[in-house]
Design a protein around this motif. Structure first.
Motif, short mmCIF file in Angstrom:
data_model
loop_
_atom_site.label_atom_id
_atom_site.label_comp_id
_atom_site.label_asym_id
_atom_site.label_seq_id
_atom_site.Cartn_x
_atom_site.Cartn_y
_atom_site.Cartn_z
N THR A 191 51.50 36.99 48.06
CA THR A 191 51.07 38.40 48.61
C THR A 191 52.01 38.82 49.46
OG1 THR A 191 48.61 37.18 48.66
CG2 THR A 191 49.08 39.25 49.80
N ARG A 192 52.55 40.05 49.13
CA ARG A 192 53.63 40.32 49.82
C ARG A 192 53.49 40.77 51.26
NH1 ARG A 192 55.50 45.64 48.69
NH2 ARG A 192 53.89 45.62 47.22
N GLN A 193 53.57 40.02 52.23
CA GLN A 193 53.64 40.13 53.56
C GLN A 193 52.41 41.19 53.94
OE1 GLN A 193 55.30 38.95 56.02
NE2 GLN A 193 56.00 37.58 54.45
N LEU A 194 51.20 41.01 53.41
CA LEU A 194 50.04 41.75 53.63
C LEU A 194 49.37 41.12 54.85
CD1 LEU A 194 48.40 44.15 53.11
CD2 LEU A 194 47.34 42.54 51.31
N ASN A 195 49.51 42.15 56.10
CA ASN A 195 48.92 41.63 57.36
C ASN A 195 47.60 42.49 57.53
OD1 ASN A 195 51.01 40.19 57.79
ND2 ASN A 195 51.04 40.50 59.81
N GLY A 196 46.37 41.77 58.29
CA GLY A 196 45.37 42.61 58.59
C GLY A 196 45.23 42.47 60.24
N THR A 197 44.48 43.44 60.68
CA THR A 197 43.95 43.30 62.20
C THR A 197 42.64 42.66 62.30
OG1 THR A 197 45.69 45.25 62.62
CG2 THR A 197 44.04 44.60 64.27
N VAL A 198 42.71 41.45 62.93
CA VAL A 198 41.58 40.65 62.99
C VAL A 198 41.28 40.72 64.63
CG1 VAL A 198 40.56 38.42 62.88
CG2 VAL A 198 42.35 39.12 61.08
N MET A 254 47.29 39.34 61.65
CA MET A 254 47.37 37.99 60.93
C MET A 254 47.82 38.43 59.41
SD MET A 254 44.03 35.49 60.82
CE MET A 254 44.27 34.68 62.25
N SER A 255 48.42 37.48 58.99
CA SER A 255 48.78 37.56 57.32
C SER A 255 47.73 37.14 56.44
CB SER A 255 50.03 37.03 57.06
OG SER A 255 49.87 35.44 57.15
N VAL A 256 47.68 37.49 55.34
CA VAL A 256 46.67 36.99 54.20
C VAL A 256 46.75 35.28 54.42
CG1 VAL A 256 46.07 36.71 52.00
CG2 VAL A 256 46.63 39.08 52.83
N GLN A 310 47.69 33.21 56.51
CA GLN A 310 47.29 32.84 57.87
C GLN A 310 45.49 32.73 57.83
OE1 GLN A 310 49.30 35.44 60.57
NE2 GLN A 310 50.45 33.55 61.39
N ALA A 311 45.11 34.03 57.39
CA ALA A 311 43.65 34.11 57.38
C ALA A 311 42.92 33.11 56.27
CB ALA A 311 43.08 35.58 56.96
N VAL A 312 43.56 32.94 55.16
CA VAL A 312 42.96 31.70 54.35
C VAL A 312 43.01 30.56 54.97
CG1 VAL A 312 43.08 31.06 51.94
CG2 VAL A 312 43.59 33.56 52.32
N ALA A 313 44.26 30.19 55.39
CA ALA A 313 44.39 28.86 55.93
C ALA A 313 43.36 28.77 57.07
CB ALA A 313 45.77 28.74 56.76
N GLU A 314 43.00 29.70 58.02
CA GLU A 314 42.02 29.51 58.95
C GLU A 314 40.83 29.25 58.13
OE1 GLU A 314 41.88 29.37 62.31
OE2 GLU A 314 44.14 29.53 62.42
N VAL A 315 40.48 29.91 57.17
CA VAL A 315 39.12 29.52 56.39
C VAL A 315 39.08 28.36 55.93
CG1 VAL A 315 37.65 30.64 54.51
CG2 VAL A 315 38.60 32.02 56.06
N ALA A 340 42.67 40.74 49.11
CA ALA A 340 43.46 39.68 49.34
C ALA A 340 42.88 38.42 49.65
CB ALA A 340 44.92 40.01 49.95
N VAL A 341 42.15 38.49 51.00
CA VAL A 341 41.72 37.04 51.58
C VAL A 341 40.53 36.92 50.52
CG1 VAL A 341 40.59 36.17 53.38
CG2 VAL A 341 42.44 37.93 53.68
N LEU A 342 39.55 37.60 50.11
CA LEU A 342 38.61 37.36 49.12
C LEU A 342 39.02 36.64 47.96
CD1 LEU A 342 36.26 40.40 49.45
CD2 LEU A 342 35.87 38.03 50.60
N ARG A 343 40.13 37.21 47.33
CA ARG A 343 40.91 36.50 46.03
C ARG A 343 41.29 35.40 46.30
NH1 ARG A 343 45.61 39.88 44.85
NH2 ARG A 343 46.39 38.50 46.12
#
Ligand code: SF4
Ligand code: SF4
Length: 304
Positions: free
Chosen positions: A4-11, A113-115, A117-122, A152-155
């Motif tokens: 996932t190309r360096q996709l970040n979200g604001t959490v 947070m990157s996708v 990182q978010a998936v790792a947290e989940v 992307a996180v859901l996927r």
């Protein structure tokens, strides 16, 4: 994991073991940014899409460390009224002040947070999902205001076999809603008020797009469950007329599994103060347990 190309979200924050946001134990990612401004909003710190800071005067020791640290001259200690004065226009959002504050009076809301990182947290909570039938819920703010990140996180979670849900107001372009649907098990849809003019007055936007998006999600080929959530704002959204109209509309939704009433509460009122904002429902009090039970019975009767 799919690249996932360096996709970040604001959490805004991550909550673990929640029992209120879907089946089993949930890890909830609260994202920043919301296109609506509901007058009863209990998480005002989630509305602004960018990270920001709050200030709790009652915790401040007036030590001045934040004033010294600020490179923009945006902070001062006001001897007369006491406490820190924040010039939010001058602030550059570096958060040096928050890092220096020894008392927790300054707090940061939101971080990038990157996708991955978010998936790792989940994923850390997979053992709890396994034993409870839980999973991830993406909430906000409005998760579809960061649709690419949310999708992307859901996927990635779906690929790991994690049960997925979002809590959304559905006030988003259809293209953004569509992006999340293939990776969703449950869609929690906020249906606040059926009257379009009243919806606009209370939230800042008409509900046409919201209702249309719900119809289109319902007609999509994806095997999702839809659970409607109605905020129970006394005398505003919990009236017989609004609940009847809501049920009338939702009867057409084939994927609908349930309608939930979410009782009004005032837990976010201090946060308005910390953000230097006014809370507009000062005179409104939460419904009693009797009233909540009565409205739930009323709703159940409508749904029969
Ligand atoms: S975030 Fe940075 S610029 Fe803004 S008030 Fe704090 S130290 Fe100053
Ligand atoms: S660093 Fe924290 S405790 Fe000290 S003056 Fe600033 S806000 Fe108050």
């Amino acid at each position: 994991m799919t690249k996932t190309r360096q996709l970040n979200g604001t959490v805004l924050r991550i909550e673990r073991s929640s029992i209120h946001d879907g089946q089993g134990l949930r890890t909830v990612l609260f994202l920043k940014g919301c296109p609506l401004r509901c007058i009863w909003c209990s998480t005002p710190e989630s509305q602004n899409p960018v990270p920001e800071k709050g200030y709790a005067k009652e915790r401040c020791r007036e030590c001045g460390l934040c004033v010294e640290a600020c490179p923009a001259g945006a902070l001062s200690l006001d001897g007369e009224s006491g406490g820190l004065q924040i010039n939010r226009e001058k602030c550059r959002g570096c958060f040096a002040c928050v890092d220096k504050c020894p008392s927790g009076a300054l707090k940061r809301y939101g971080y990038s947070m990157s996708v991955e990182q978010a998936v790792a947290e989940v994923s850390r909570d997979e053992i709890f999902f396994f034993h409870s039938g839980g999973g991830v819920t993406i909430s906000g703010g409005e998760p579809l205001s960061q649709a690419r990140f949310t999708a992307a996180v859901l996927r990635e979670c779906k690929r790991l076999g994690i049960h997925t849900a979002i809590e959304t107001c559905l006030f988003a372009p259809w293209e953004d809603v569509k992006m999340a649907l293939p990776w969703l098990d449950v869609l929690y849809a906020d249906i606040k008020v059926m009257d379009g003019a009243l919806h606009k007055k209370l939230t800042g936007a008409d509900n046409t797009l919201i209702l249309e998006n719900l119809r289109r999600a319902d007609a999509s080929p994806y095997n999702i469950e839809i659970i409607a959530r109605v905020p129970m704002i006394p005398g505003i959204t919990d009236t017989g007329e609004n609940l009847s109209e809501t049920v009338r509309f939702l009867r057409q939704v084939k994927k609908l599994k349930d309608i939930e009433l979410l009782p009004y509460h005032r837990l976010g009122t201090d946060t308005y103060k910390h953000l230097g904002r006014e809370y507009s429902l000062k005179g409104l009090f939460p419904p009693t347990q009797e009233r909540i039970a009565e409205r739930r019975r009323f709703l159940a009767k409508l749904m029969e």
